[in-house]
Design a protein around this motif. Structure first.
Motif, PDB file in Angstrom:
ATOM      1  N   ALA A  31       1.650   3.409 -16.334  1.00 11.47           N
ATOM      2  CA  ALA A  31       1.079   4.651 -15.811  1.00 11.47           C
ATOM      3  C   ALA A  31       1.674   5.875 -16.494  1.00 11.47           C
ATOM      4  CB  ALA A  31       1.292   4.742 -14.301  1.00 11.47           C
ATOM      5  N   VAL A  32       2.881   5.730 -17.039  1.00 11.16           N
ATOM      6  CA  VAL A  32       3.552   6.871 -17.668  1.00 11.16           C
ATOM      7  C   VAL A  32       3.324   6.807 -19.178  1.00 11.16           C
ATOM      8  CG1 VAL A  32       5.754   8.053 -18.023  1.00 11.16           C
ATOM      9  CG2 VAL A  32       5.265   6.946 -15.829  1.00 11.16           C
ATOM     10  N   ALA A  33       2.627   7.810 -19.692  1.00 13.49           N
ATOM     11  CA  ALA A  33       2.325   7.848 -21.122  1.00 13.49           C
ATOM     12  C   ALA A  33       3.516   8.342 -21.933  1.00 13.49           C
ATOM     13  CB  ALA A  33       1.108   8.737 -21.380  1.00 13.49           C
ATOM     14  N   GLU A  34       4.234   9.339 -21.396  1.00 12.48           N
ATOM     15  CA  GLU A  34       5.354   9.914 -22.142  1.00 12.48           C
ATOM     16  C   GLU A  34       6.184  10.788 -21.199  1.00 12.48           C
ATOM     17  OE1 GLU A  34       6.046  12.577 -26.197  1.00 12.48           O
ATOM     18  OE2 GLU A  34       4.093  11.663 -25.824  1.00 12.48           O
ATOM     19  N   LEU A  35       7.432  10.990 -21.560  1.00 10.28           N
ATOM     20  CA  LEU A  35       8.321  11.902 -20.853  1.00 10.28           C
ATOM     21  C   LEU A  35       8.683  13.005 -21.834  1.00 10.28           C
ATOM     22  CD1 LEU A  35       9.930  12.225 -18.154  1.00 10.28           C
ATOM     23  CD2 LEU A  35      11.851  11.241 -19.387  1.00 10.28           C
ATOM     24  N   VAL A  36       8.465  14.264 -21.421  1.00  5.87           N
ATOM     25  CA  VAL A  36       8.746  15.387 -22.320  1.00  5.87           C
ATOM     26  C   VAL A  36       9.668  16.373 -21.614  1.00  5.87           C
ATOM     27  CG1 VAL A  36       6.559  15.137 -23.576  1.00  5.87           C
ATOM     28  CG2 VAL A  36       6.664  16.657 -21.605  1.00  5.87           C
ATOM     29  N   PRO A  37      10.375  17.203 -22.380  1.00  2.00           N
ATOM     30  CA  PRO A  37      11.246  18.202 -21.757  1.00  2.00           C
ATOM     31  C   PRO A  37      10.429  19.213 -20.946  1.00  2.00           C
ATOM     32  CG  PRO A  37      11.690  18.009 -24.119  1.00  2.00           C
ATOM     33  CD  PRO A  37      10.454  17.226 -23.838  1.00  2.00           C
ATOM     34  N   TYR A  38      11.030  19.712 -19.885  1.00  5.78           N
ATOM     35  CA  TYR A  38      10.389  20.768 -19.100  1.00  5.78           C
ATOM     36  C   TYR A  38      10.654  22.109 -19.765  1.00  5.78           C
ATOM     37  CZ  TYR A  38       9.648  24.344 -15.634  1.00  5.78           C
ATOM     38  OH  TYR A  38       9.233  25.482 -15.006  1.00  5.78           O
ATOM     39  N   ARG A  39       9.631  22.892 -19.841  1.00  3.78           N
ATOM     40  CA  ARG A  39       9.742  24.288 -20.273  1.00  3.78           C
ATOM     41  C   ARG A  39       9.022  25.124 -19.232  1.00  3.78           C
ATOM     42  NH1 ARG A  39       9.178  21.468 -24.993  1.00  3.78           N
ATOM     43  NH2 ARG A  39      10.774  21.839 -26.543  1.00  3.78           N
ATOM     44  N   PRO A  40       9.600  26.258 -18.848  1.00  3.43           N
ATOM     45  CA  PRO A  40       8.943  27.099 -17.846  1.00  3.43           C
ATOM     46  C   PRO A  40       7.510  27.442 -18.258  1.00  3.43           C
ATOM     47  CG  PRO A  40      11.164  27.877 -18.249  1.00  3.43           C
ATOM     48  CD  PRO A  40      10.884  26.825 -19.279  1.00  3.43           C
ATOM     49  N   VAL A  41       6.627  27.403 -17.287  1.00  5.79           N
ATOM     50  CA  VAL A  41       5.212  27.700 -17.527  1.00  5.79           C
ATOM     51  C   VAL A  41       4.775  28.808 -16.577  1.00  5.79           C
ATOM     52  CG1 VAL A  41       4.639  25.383 -18.348  1.00  5.79           C
ATOM     53  CG2 VAL A  41       4.477  25.892 -15.920  1.00  5.79           C
ATOM     54  N   PRO A  42       3.839  29.644 -17.005  1.00  6.01           N
ATOM     55  CA  PRO A  42       3.348  30.675 -16.098  1.00  6.01           C
ATOM     56  C   PRO A  42       2.493  30.053 -14.999  1.00  6.01           C
ATOM     57  CG  PRO A  42       2.207  30.794 -18.216  1.00  6.01           C
ATOM     58  CD  PRO A  42       3.266  29.746 -18.341  1.00  6.01           C
ATOM     59  N   LYS A  43       2.628  30.602 -13.812  1.00  5.04           N
ATOM     60  CA  LYS A  43       1.844  30.148 -12.662  1.00  5.04           C
ATOM     61  C   LYS A  43       0.388  30.521 -12.878  1.00  5.04           C
ATOM     62  CE  LYS A  43       1.728  29.098  -8.089  1.00  5.04           C
ATOM     63  NZ  LYS A  43       0.921  27.940  -7.962  1.00  5.04           N
ATOM     64  N   LEU A  44      -0.531  29.640 -12.502  1.00  6.87           N
ATOM     65  CA  LEU A  44      -1.958  29.925 -12.591  1.00  6.87           C
ATOM     66  C   LEU A  44      -2.372  30.711 -11.345  1.00  6.87           C
ATOM     67  CD1 LEU A  44      -3.266  26.423 -13.742  1.00  6.87           C
ATOM     68  CD2 LEU A  44      -2.972  28.462 -15.150  1.00  6.87           C
ATOM     69  N   SER A  45      -3.028  31.820 -11.534  1.00  6.28           N
ATOM     70  CA  SER A  45      -3.412  32.627 -10.372  1.00  6.28           C
ATOM     71  C   SER A  45      -4.457  31.899  -9.532  1.00  6.28           C
ATOM     72  CB  SER A  45      -3.940  33.989 -10.819  1.00  6.28           C
ATOM     73  OG  SER A  45      -5.171  33.851 -11.482  1.00  6.28           O
ATOM     74  N   GLY A  46      -4.315  32.057  -8.230  1.00  7.56           N
ATOM     75  CA  GLY A  46      -5.262  31.459  -7.299  1.00  7.56           C
ATOM     76  C   GLY A  46      -5.070  29.978  -7.044  1.00  7.56           C
ATOM     77  N   MET A  47      -4.030  29.379  -7.585  1.00 12.51           N
ATOM     78  CA  MET A  47      -3.792  27.953  -7.404  1.00 12.51           C
ATOM     79  C   MET A  47      -2.742  27.735  -6.312  1.00 12.51           C
ATOM     80  SD  MET A  47      -5.688  26.114  -9.315  1.00 12.51           S
ATOM     81  CE  MET A  47      -7.094  27.205  -9.452  1.00 12.51           C
ATOM     82  N   PRO A  48      -2.809  26.587  -5.646  1.00 13.64           N
ATOM     83  CA  PRO A  48      -1.797  26.296  -4.624  1.00 13.64           C
ATOM     84  C   PRO A  48      -0.413  26.118  -5.247  1.00 13.64           C
ATOM     85  CG  PRO A  48      -3.214  24.391  -5.018  1.00 13.64           C
ATOM     86  CD  PRO A  48      -3.783  25.527  -5.813  1.00 13.64           C
ATOM     87  N   ASP A  49       0.631  26.189  -4.403  1.00 19.04           N
ATOM     88  CA  ASP A  49       2.010  26.074  -4.886  1.00 19.04           C
ATOM     89  C   ASP A  49       2.272  24.789  -5.653  1.00 19.04           C
ATOM     90  OD1 ASP A  49       2.712  28.504  -3.889  1.00 19.04           O
ATOM     91  OD2 ASP A  49       3.702  27.724  -2.103  1.00 19.04           O
ATOM     92  N   TRP A  50       1.588  23.704  -5.308  1.00 20.07           N
ATOM     93  CA  TRP A  50       1.867  22.427  -5.956  1.00 20.07           C
ATOM     94  C   TRP A  50       1.341  22.360  -7.387  1.00 20.07           C
ATOM     95  CZ3 TRP A  50      -2.615  19.855  -7.079  1.00 20.07           C
ATOM     96  CH2 TRP A  50      -3.737  20.116  -6.283  1.00 20.07           C
ATOM     97  N   CYS A  51       0.491  23.297  -7.773  1.00 18.34           N
ATOM     98  CA  CYS A  51       0.052  23.384  -9.168  1.00 18.34           C
ATOM     99  C   CYS A  51       0.928  24.442  -9.831  1.00 18.34           C
ATOM    100  CB  CYS A  51      -1.418  23.755  -9.260  1.00 18.34           C
ATOM    101  SG  CYS A  51      -2.012  23.746 -10.964  1.00 18.34           S
ATOM    102  N   LEU A  52       1.914  23.993 -10.580  1.00 12.93           N
ATOM    103  CA  LEU A  52       2.951  24.868 -11.123  1.00 12.93           C
ATOM    104  C   LEU A  52       2.516  25.642 -12.357  1.00 12.93           C
ATOM    105  CD1 LEU A  52       5.892  22.339 -10.756  1.00 12.93           C
ATOM    106  CD2 LEU A  52       5.265  24.201  -9.191  1.00 12.93           C
ATOM    107  N   GLY A  53       1.418  25.252 -12.976  1.00 17.76           N
ATOM    108  CA  GLY A  53       0.937  25.880 -14.198  1.00 17.76           C
ATOM    109  C   GLY A  53       0.330  24.831 -15.108  1.00 17.76           C
ATOM    110  N   GLN A  54       0.309  25.107 -16.382  1.00 14.03           N
ATOM    111  CA  GLN A  54      -0.215  24.153 -17.353  1.00 14.03           C
ATOM    112  C   GLN A  54       0.814  23.939 -18.459  1.00 14.03           C
ATOM    113  OE1 GLN A  54      -3.959  25.841 -18.669  1.00 14.03           O
ATOM    114  NE2 GLN A  54      -5.063  24.396 -17.376  1.00 14.03           N
TER     115      GLN A  54
END
Length: 158
Positions: A31-54
């Motif tokens: 189920a896991v295709a790859e693990l990548v480092p986290y980099r801060p992403v901008p929040k998407l406007s109008g999305m719920p808290d659980w959608c952190l961005g893209q």
């Protein structure tokens, strides 16, 4: 005439334990295709808290999700975390143009042998959790990734 040894009646699968801020998930290794480092992403406007961005991954833009917040827990993520990673998950919902999702995880996933002897755990389940099992000294949860993908589809993110 020699006999071919019988195949074992029970097989083991390999699973991955993904640590989150408040629980551990068990997913099939595939189920896991790859693990990548986290980099801060901008929040998407109008999305719920659980959608952190893209996040960008292999020329794709994937929604970055907090499983904990999507399943009803309070979002506890520190955007400056040094242990955060992004697990790229193979989408299972059958949508033609959706092949991957991105889940925020803590640390590096660990491998686990999943056998028929694995004991179910009788604990309360949150939304998006299908089952719980006892693993060593802890309880791990089996996520409903198809339902999570459906939530994204309902929001029009996918």
């Amino acid at each position: 005439m020699s006999q071919v040894p019988a195949a074992p009646s029970t097989e083991a699968l390999t699973g991955l334990l993904l640590s989150l801020t408040d629980r551990t998930l068990l997913l099939p290794n595939v189920a896991v295709a790859e693990l990548v480092p986290y980099r801060p992403v901008p929040k998407l406007s109008g999305m719920p808290d659980w959608c952190l961005g893209q996040v960008g991954w292999r020329d794709l833009r994937l929604p970055l999700l907090s499983f904990e917040a999507a399943s009803g827990a309070t979002l506890q993520f520190d955007r400056s975390s040094t242990t955060a990673r992004v697990a790229i998950i193979n989408a299972l919902g059958g949508r033609e143009h959706v092949r991957f999702l991105a889940l925020l995880v803590q640390g590096i996933p660990r491998s686990m042998r999943v056998t028929p002897e694995l004991q179910a755990a009788d604990v309360p389940l949150a939304p998006l959790e299908l089952a719980a099992v006892q693993h060593e000294e802890s309880i791990v949860k089996i996520p409903d990734l198809v339902a999570l993908e459906e939530m994204l589809g309902t929001l029009g993110i996918l």
